[in-house]
Design an enzyme around this catalytic site. Structure first.
Site: not given
Ligand SMILES: *Cc1c(COP(=O)(O)O)cnc(C)c1O
Length: 381
Positions: A48, A173
């Protein structure tokens, strides 16, 4: 610095010293022998906390984003949750994009709100609106660019300046662009978040996430909270992601080639009211995207001229484009955000138009993709 693909294939990756195995091993062990109490070999004690396969993936991801530290997670949302728990306390405030990823909005709006964290959705292309939304308690400006599913573009360097002036951190992101097309840390972002489920993994066969930062103290906090909460990827998942990321550059070039052709075809089709793709010169974010991205990505959205009914029929009418959620894999996908990925935003400020269709353009042969889409569009004219 070495080129992108060289880093993807070599960063953190050396042949095994005992066997010479060229590819990274999948270390399934949950625990590690100690040479006397506390005498770990390379710091590994329990998987972990750290795992050798995961370490290699983290070194690779850090190199791809041009960052000092990367942490791999069991999912993109696991990464997001860990980061927001560190950056926000009860009473704190964050700004999120008005068309944030649905799962991010749900986490902020339905989970973190229960812990006294406040948020304001803002159109991040509108810098006055962003400044107006900032409060003395704002700790985070959360940015996605391009956004999902509307393909809006935010100017990362400008947002970094505005956030830092207000004493907040800028989190980007980078899932939609991937580190091949855009490296936010170099533009002033404090942390990059990935759903590696998408382009980084690239084959729709593994769920994962990552955080990348240059901040040593923050990196230590991330490791501490991740170990405390347990959102880690298994070794096989880490290995799949590592393998996928090796071909990121060649895949992204092909995704971009194909998306450009799709956007062009859609723009000329009478069943399409408008095309949302930052590569089109008429897109409001085109110039900013051209400045901060290498190319414009593999995601294309459009509004069906015939409204919701036509949008649903187009989604059901393709054969090569599979009707499915998610994105960024080698295979092309089509979906209706309003009733699929973004259903959780219904009735909120983040609600998306019901005539919207989102495409994740894969790396198949472009002519086949165009034929498939054209047939579905012709059927609703
Ligand atoms: C899919 C996605 C997420 C979330 O990620 P997971 O791997 O599905 O938990 C976050 N931000 C964006 C832009 C995404 O496309």
């Amino acid at each position: 610095m070495q080129g992108f693909s060289t880093r993807a294939i070599h960063a953190g990756q050396v042949p095994d010293p005992t066997t010479g195995a060229v590819t990274t091993s999948i270390h399934t062990s949950s625990t590690y022998a100690q040479d006397g109490v506390g005498g770990t070999r390379g710091g590994y004690e329990y998987s972990r906390s750290a795992n050798p396969t995961r370490t290699v993936l983290q070194d690779q991801l850090a190199a791809l984003e041009g960052g000092k530290h990367a942490h791999a997670f069991g999912s993109g949302m696991g990464a997001t949750d860990t980061l927001l728990r560190i950056l926000l306390k009860p009473g704190d405030h964050l700004v999120i994009p008005h068309d944030a990823y649905g799962g991010t909005f749900r986490l902020v709006d339905k989970v973190l709100s229960g812990f006294g964290v406040e948020h304001t959705p803002v159109d991040l292309a509108d810098h006055d609106a962003l400044r107006a939304a900032l409060r003395p308690t704002t700790r985070v400006v959360w940015c996605e660019t391009p956004t999902n599913p509307l393909l809006g573009i935010a100017d990362i360097a400008v947002l970094a300046g505005v956030a830092h002036e207000a004493g907040a951190r800028l989190v980007v992101d980078n899932t939609f662009a991937s580190p091949y097309l855009q490296t936010p840390l170099a533009l002033g972002a404090d942390v990059v978040v990935h759903s590696t489920t998408k382009y980084v993994g690239g084959h729709s066969d593994v769920v994962g996430g990552a955080l990348v930062t240059d901040d040593d103290a923050l990196s230590e906090q991330i490791a501490f909270v991740q170990n405390s909460t347990g959102s880690v990827p298994g070794p096989f998942d880490a290995w799949l992601t590592l393998r996928g990321a090796k071909t990121l550059a060649v895949r992204m070039e092909r995704h971009c080639d194909n998306a450009e052709r799709v956007a062009e075809m859609l723009s000329a089709h009478p069943a399409v009211a408008s095309v949302l793709y930052p590569g089109l010169p008429g897109h409001p974010g085109h110039e900013v995207a051209a400045k901060q991205m290498r190319r414009f990505g593999g995601m294309v959205s459009f509004l069906a001229a015939g409204g919701r009914d036509a949008a649903l029929r187009i989604c059901a009418g393709t054969r090569l484009f599979t009707l499915a959620e998610s994105l960024g894999g080698v295979e092309s996908l089509i979906e209706h955000p309003g009733e699929m990925t973004h259903a959780s935003t219904a009735g909120s400020m983040l609600e998306v138009p019901d005539s919207l269709v989102r495409l994740s353009v894969g790396i198949e042969d472009a002519d086949d993709l165009l034929d498939d889409l054209r047939a579905a569009l012709d059927a609703v004219r």
